[in-house]
Design an enzyme around this catalytic site. Structure first.
Site, PDB file in Angstrom:
ATOM      1  N   HIS A 217     -30.292  32.283 -18.757  1.00  0.00           N
ATOM      2  CA  HIS A 217     -28.845  32.467 -18.837  1.00  0.00           C
ATOM      3  C   HIS A 217     -28.599  33.813 -19.524  1.00  0.00           C
ATOM      4  CE1 HIS A 217     -24.705  30.516 -19.482  1.00  0.00           C
ATOM      5  NE2 HIS A 217     -24.608  31.715 -20.036  1.00  0.00           N
ATOM      6  N   CYS A 250     -18.789  34.352 -24.977  1.00  0.00           N
ATOM      7  CA  CYS A 250     -19.074  33.359 -26.007  1.00  0.00           C
ATOM      8  C   CYS A 250     -18.069  33.531 -27.133  1.00  0.00           C
ATOM      9  CB  CYS A 250     -20.498  33.516 -26.543  1.00  0.00           C
ATOM     10  SG  CYS A 250     -20.856  32.346 -27.879  1.00  0.00           S
TER      11      CYS A 250
END
Length: 311
Positions: A217, A250
């Site tokens: 990822h 994020c």
């Protein structure tokens, strides 16, 4: 539609599975809360483009991630998609209860490779966070669910700097031994380089972790996501996380840019002759549509190039 010239590399996998995270990891980082009906249509369009694993939502407390507060309403709108796996994120037993009540069959837990990020993201020490996940994973396994473990900060941490590969490998081994069917290696702030990726994968093999249980990822903070993916493919990894249109980042790592765009990944894979079962044209159209819903252009270079050619 323009397509890349195919030049196959016999040392690479012939087929990979794309773990699509745009509907969960992507949309949870949007400042705008997307209507539930739009999220459901997004997932249906992703499935129509050929994606067979689409992370649908997250059963976290709505105060943590208000963008995904509609999980109970959304999941029934998509759960009947045939031949599509719809994993959801469950942070604790309460999240698992909510998911099980809706018939979820694939779940994911979210761990950290560093103490600092565990404290920032989970408000726990590393050991405390693993202890929290253990009964969740055990219960999910008892219910015969597929369990994915996310491991963040596998390559670098904004507080601690580079993360030792041995430390990451031991944590991956712990998650596998705990019962996770697969573990996704997260480059949360996008600092990985191809050599670093290959070093970690080699260390995982030394730790006895089969790479069929590993996904990657990557974030594209320094423009390395595709290069890092290629390095992982060279090592035999066959599961790659990506986000349609490059959505997501994020919220607990402010320097992180978007995920690897699924279209950018597909362009590279098609050029290498690697099968995914995904239609690049349909996926590009889906990302253009979603960008319109969000009121901004897609950051994906492939989406930009192909949509301009079509206009």
């Amino acid at each position: 539609m323009t397509l890349p010239m195919t030049v196959m590399d016999e040392g690479l996998p012939t087929r990979i599975r794309i773990h699509e995270v745009g509907a969960r990891d992507g949309l949870q980082n949007e400042s705008t809360i997307v209507p539930t009906e739009i999220k459901a249509e997004f997932i249906h369009r992703l499935a129509a483009a050929g994606l067979t694993t689409i992370e649908a939502t997250s059963f976290v407390h709505p105060d943590w991630v208000p963008q995904l507060a509609d999980a109970e309403r959304l999941f029934p709108m998509v759960r009947d998609l045939e031949s599509v796996r719809l994993p959801v994120l469950v942070p604790n037993d309460r999240g698992l209860d909510r998911a099980l009540a809706l018939g979820v069959r694939q779940v994911a837990v979210f761990a950290s490779a560093t103490e600092s990020f565990a404290k920032a993201n989970l408000n726990r020490t590393l050991d405390e966070s693993l202890a929290m996940f253990e009964p969740v994973v055990a219960r999910a396994r008892d219910e015969r669910l597929h369990v994915r473990g996310y491991l963040s900060m596998c390559f670098g941490d904004p507080w601690e700097g580079p993360v030792p590969v041995g430390q990451v490998a031991r944590l991956v081994r712990t998650l596998v031994d705990m019962g996770c069917d697969e573990v996704s290696l997260g480059d949360t702030i996008g600092v990985a380089t191809p050599g670093h990726v290959q070093s970690l994968l080699a260390t995982l093999i030394e730790e006895g972790v089969h790479l069929s249980k590993v996904g990657v990822h990557f974030h594209d903070t320094y423009g390395q996501a595709l290069a890092n993916t290629f390095a992982a493919l060279q090592h035999g990894v066959t599961t790659v996380d990506a986000s349609a249109g490059g959505l997501g980042g994020c919220p607990y790592a402010k320097s992180a840019t978007g995920n690897l765009a699924t279209e950018d990944l597909l362009w590279m894979l098609q050029g290498l002759g690697i099968d995914t079962g995904v239609d690049l044209g349909l996926l590009t159209a889906t990302s253009v549509w979603m960008a319109e819903q969000l009121g901004r252009p897609s950051p994906s270079r492939t989406v930009s190039a192909l949509s301009h050619k079509e206009s």
